[in-house]
Design a protein around this motif. Structure first.
Motif, mmCIF file in Angstrom:
data_model
loop_
_atom_site.group_PDB
_atom_site.id
_atom_site.type_symbol
_atom_site.label_atom_id
_atom_site.label_comp_id
_atom_site.label_asym_id
_atom_site.label_seq_id
_atom_site.Cartn_x
_atom_site.Cartn_y
_atom_site.Cartn_z
ATOM 1 N N LEU A 1 2.201 30.052 4.661
ATOM 2 C CA LEU A 1 2.658 30.218 3.274
ATOM 3 C C LEU A 1 3.963 29.460 3.020
ATOM 4 C CD1 LEU A 1 1.855 34.024 2.776
ATOM 5 C CD2 LEU A 1 0.645 32.069 1.767
ATOM 6 N N VAL A 2 4.849 29.446 4.021
ATOM 7 C CA VAL A 2 6.120 28.726 3.858
ATOM 8 C C VAL A 2 5.837 27.221 3.718
ATOM 9 C CG1 VAL A 2 8.313 28.148 4.968
ATOM 10 C CG2 VAL A 2 7.443 30.494 5.089
ATOM 11 N N ARG A 3 4.921 26.714 4.549
ATOM 12 C CA ARG A 3 4.622 25.275 4.481
ATOM 13 C C ARG A 3 3.894 24.913 3.179
ATOM 14 N NH1 ARG A 3 0.407 21.813 7.639
ATOM 15 N NH2 ARG A 3 1.287 19.711 7.504
ATOM 16 N N LEU A 4 2.974 25.782 2.745
ATOM 17 C CA LEU A 4 2.244 25.523 1.492
ATOM 18 C C LEU A 4 3.214 25.316 0.329
ATOM 19 C CD1 LEU A 4 -0.786 27.951 0.902
ATOM 20 C CD2 LEU A 4 -0.797 25.450 0.855
ATOM 21 N N PHE A 5 4.217 26.179 0.285
ATOM 22 C CA PHE A 5 5.207 26.118 -0.794
ATOM 23 C C PHE A 5 5.971 24.791 -0.749
ATOM 24 C CE2 PHE A 5 9.786 27.118 -1.670
ATOM 25 C CZ PHE A 5 9.685 27.125 -3.055
ATOM 26 N N ASN B 1 -1.285 16.416 4.769
ATOM 27 C CA ASN B 1 -1.485 17.867 4.656
ATOM 28 C C ASN B 1 -2.345 18.414 5.790
ATOM 29 O OD1 ASN B 1 0.073 18.764 2.493
ATOM 30 N ND2 ASN B 1 -1.351 17.881 1.011
ATOM 31 N N ILE B 2 -2.404 17.697 6.886
ATOM 32 C CA ILE B 2 -3.173 18.176 8.048
ATOM 33 C C ILE B 2 -2.754 19.622 8.382
ATOM 34 C CG2 ILE B 2 -1.502 17.103 9.631
ATOM 35 C CD1 ILE B 2 -3.753 16.905 11.712
ATOM 36 N N GLY B 3 -3.757 20.452 8.614
ATOM 37 C CA GLY B 3 -3.471 21.813 9.072
ATOM 38 C C GLY B 3 -3.027 22.775 7.989
ATOM 39 N N LEU B 4 -2.938 22.306 6.736
ATOM 40 C CA LEU B 4 -2.477 23.203 5.667
ATOM 41 C C LEU B 4 -3.439 24.379 5.546
ATOM 42 C CD1 LEU B 4 0.040 22.642 3.939
ATOM 43 C CD2 LEU B 4 -1.477 22.019 2.070
ATOM 44 N N ARG B 5 -2.906 25.567 5.490
ATOM 45 C CA ARG B 5 -3.761 26.763 5.458
ATOM 46 C C ARG B 5 -3.044 27.856 4.674
ATOM 47 N NH1 ARG B 5 -2.446 29.931 10.420
ATOM 48 N NH2 ARG B 5 -0.405 29.147 11.009
ATOM 49 N N GLY B 6 -3.674 29.034 4.604
ATOM 50 C CA GLY B 6 -3.082 30.128 3.841
ATOM 51 C C GLY B 6 -3.630 30.205 2.424
ATOM 52 N N PHE B 7 -4.602 29.318 2.115
ATOM 53 C CA PHE B 7 -5.176 29.328 0.763
ATOM 54 C C PHE B 7 -5.854 30.668 0.473
ATOM 55 C CE2 PHE B 7 -5.183 24.858 2.154
ATOM 56 C CZ PHE B 7 -4.414 24.292 1.149
ATOM 57 N N ASP B 8 -6.408 31.292 1.528
ATOM 58 C CA ASP B 8 -7.079 32.587 1.342
ATOM 59 C C ASP B 8 -6.075 33.668 0.904
ATOM 60 O OD1 ASP B 8 -5.872 32.233 3.858
ATOM 61 O OD2 ASP B 8 -7.129 33.752 4.798
ATOM 62 N N VAL B 9 -4.849 33.579 1.397
ATOM 63 C CA VAL B 9 -3.839 34.566 0.997
ATOM 64 C C VAL B 9 -3.478 34.363 -0.483
ATOM 65 C CG1 VAL B 9 -1.569 35.548 1.492
ATOM 66 C CG2 VAL B 9 -2.921 34.557 3.354
ATOM 67 N N ILE B 10 -3.337 33.103 -0.881
ATOM 68 C CA ILE B 10 -3.032 32.816 -2.294
ATOM 69 C C ILE B 10 -4.179 33.318 -3.172
ATOM 70 C CG2 ILE B 10 -2.541 30.993 -3.993
ATOM 71 C CD1 ILE B 10 -0.300 31.446 -1.886
ATOM 72 N N ASP B 11 -5.430 33.110 -2.730
ATOM 73 C CA ASP B 11 -6.590 33.615 -3.491
ATOM 74 C C ASP B 11 -6.505 35.139 -3.643
ATOM 75 O OD1 ASP B 11 -7.637 31.064 -3.627
ATOM 76 O OD2 ASP B 11 -9.043 31.339 -1.963
#
Ligand code: HEM
Length: 328
Positions: free
Chosen positions: A51-55, A86-96
Motif C-alpha cells: 500500500l505504501v508503494r502503491l501510493f 511498476n513490476i511487483g505492484l500489488r495491494g489492489f485487492d485491499v484498495i478494492d
C-alpha cells in the motif's frame, strides 16, 4: 501537518485539505479505511508495504489521481500498472475492499486517490506501531488517463545513480534530504531479483560480499524464475544470515517500518543500486547518518514527506465507482 488539525483548512479550490470528509458520510470515511486496512494487514502483513508503494507510484505519475489503479481496457491496453517500472505492484485487492466498504456506506463520495493516501498513512502507522502518524489532506478527484509510458518516464529506476535520483526527485519538488527520507520505505517489503540483478556482480566496495554471494545470489538462483527477496536483511531467514547477524537491527517493539534501512545502507547490505548510491554522495550521505542515528526523527520526517507526496491533486475528472475503471 503533524499537529493533525481536525478542522478543514482554508486553501485554494482544488487543493487537498485536512478533514475534507469530516462532514460527509457521517464522518465515517477515515475510520472505514483504517479498519479495512487493519483487517487486510492482520490477514497478510506484507500488504502494508504494497500500500505504501502503491501510493508513491500513484503520486509520482500525473499527481495523486488514482491513475495507477486503472486496469487495461480495449481502448487503453497499456495503463500505468503494465509498465516495467511498476513490476511487483500489488495491494489492489485491499484498495478494492476499501472502495467496496465506502461505496456501501456512501456511494460515489470518496475518490480512489484519497483512498490510496489514507491507506498509505494507515499502513505506515500499523507497520511502525504508531510511530508514523499524520493528518492526510484529501478532496482529490480521479484521473481518466493512465499510461505505461508516463510511468516509465516519471518513476525512479533501481539502477539510477545518485545524480539521476536527485534530479528525478527534484522534478517533483523534493530535496536530496527528502529523497533520503522517503527511501527509508525500503525497510519493508520485497523485490524481484530482476530489480537488483546488477548488484550480484557489484564490487565489494558497493555491497557486502557475503550478502551478495551467500544470500542474494543463492535466493535468486533458487526456485522459480525471478523470485522475490525481502528488502530488509532483518527479514531474511535467520539461518541464512551467517556472520551478518551483527548488522541486523532488531525490529523495535515489532515495528518493521523504521530507520533500519539507514543502518543497512551504511553496512552495504541494501538491495538496490539506488539504495547504495545515496550513501555515496556528499549531498545525501550525512542524512543517511542522521536517520541511522535517530529513528524518532525519521518517523516525523517520513510523515511530513508523505504529506508532501500527497499534495499534488492530479486530475480532477471524477469520483470513480470502482477504482479499476473510469466511469465511462
Ligand atoms: C528512491 C527511488 C526508488 C527506487 C529506485 C525504488 C525502487 C523499487 C523497486 C525496484 C522495488 C521492488 C519492485 C519489485 O521488484 O517487485 C521497490 C519496492 C518497494 N518500494 Fe521503492 N523505490 C524508490 C523509492 C520508494 C519510495 C519513495 C517509496 C515509498 C515512500 C518506496 C516504497 C517501496 C516499498 C514499500 C516497496 C516494497 C513493495 C512490496 O513489498 O510490494 N520506494 N522499490
Amino acid at each position: 501537518m503533524k499537529a493533525a488539525a481536525a478542522a478543514v483548512q482554508a486553501t485554494a479550490p482544488g487543493t487537498p485539505t485536512v478533514g475534507y470528509y469530516n462532514d460527509k458520510c457521517n464522518g465515517s470515511v477515515e475510520g472505514i479505511v483504517r479498519e479495512t486496512v487493519k483487517a487486510a494487514l492482520n490477514a497478510d502483513l506484507t500488504k502494508g508495504a504494497a500500500l505504501v508503494r502503491l501510493f508513491f507510484h500513484d503520486c509520482f505519475v500525473r499527481g495523486c489521481d488514482g491513475s495507477v489503479l486503472l486496469d487495461p481496457t480495449y481502448a487503453n491496453p497499456y495503463p500505468e500498472k503494465t509498465s516495467g517500472a511498476n513490476i511487483g505492484l500489488r495491494g489492489f485487492d485491499v484498495i478494492d475492499a476499501i472502495k467496496a466498504n465506502l461505496e456501501s456506506a456512501c456511494p460515489s463520495t470518496v475518490s480512489c486517490a484519497d483512498i490510496l493516501a489514507f491507506a498509505a498513512r494507515d499502513a505506515s502507522g500499523y507497520l511502525s506501531k504508531g510511530g508514523i502518524d499524520y493528518a492526510v489532506p484529501a478532496g482529490r478527484l480521479n484521473g481518466v488517463v493512465s499510461s505505461a509510458a508516463d510511468a516509465e518516464r516519471n518513476l525512479p529506476g533501481s539502477t539510477f545513480d545518485v545524480a539521476t535520483l536527485i534530479s528525478n526527485f527534484a522534478a517533483k519538488g523534493f530535496t536530496p534530504e527528502e529523497l533520503v527520507i522517503v527511501s527509508g520505505a525500503h525497510s519493508i517489503g520485497r523485490a524481484h531479483c530482476s530489480s537488483f540483478r546488477d548488484r550480484l556482480s557489484s564490487p565489494s566496495g558497493e555491497i557486502n560480499p557475503y550478502f551478495r554471494d551467500n544470500i542474494l545470489a543463492k535466493d535468486c538462483d533458487a526456485g522459480p524464475a525471478d523470485p522475490t527477496v525481502e528488502n530488509n536483511i532483518r527479514d531474511q531467514n535467520a539461518t541464512a544470515l551467517g556472520n551478518l547477524t551483527s548488522y541486523v537491527v532488531p525490529a523495535r517493539g515489532g515495528a518493521s517500518l523504521d530507520n533500519s534501512y539507514y543502518v543497512n545502507s551504511l553496512n552495504s547490505v541494501v538491495l538496490f543500486h539506488s539504495d547504495w548510491a545515496i550513501v555515496g554522495s556528499n549531498a545525501t550521505r550525512r542524512h543517511v547518518h542522521e536517520y541511522a542515528d535517530n529513528g524518532t526523527l525519521w518517523n516525523l520526517d517520513f510523515a511530513d514527506a508523505l504529506v508532501k507526496l500527497a499534495m499534488p491533486p492530479g486530475s480532477t475528472a471524477e469520483i470513480r465507482k470502482t477504482c479499476r475503471a473510469t466511469n465511462y
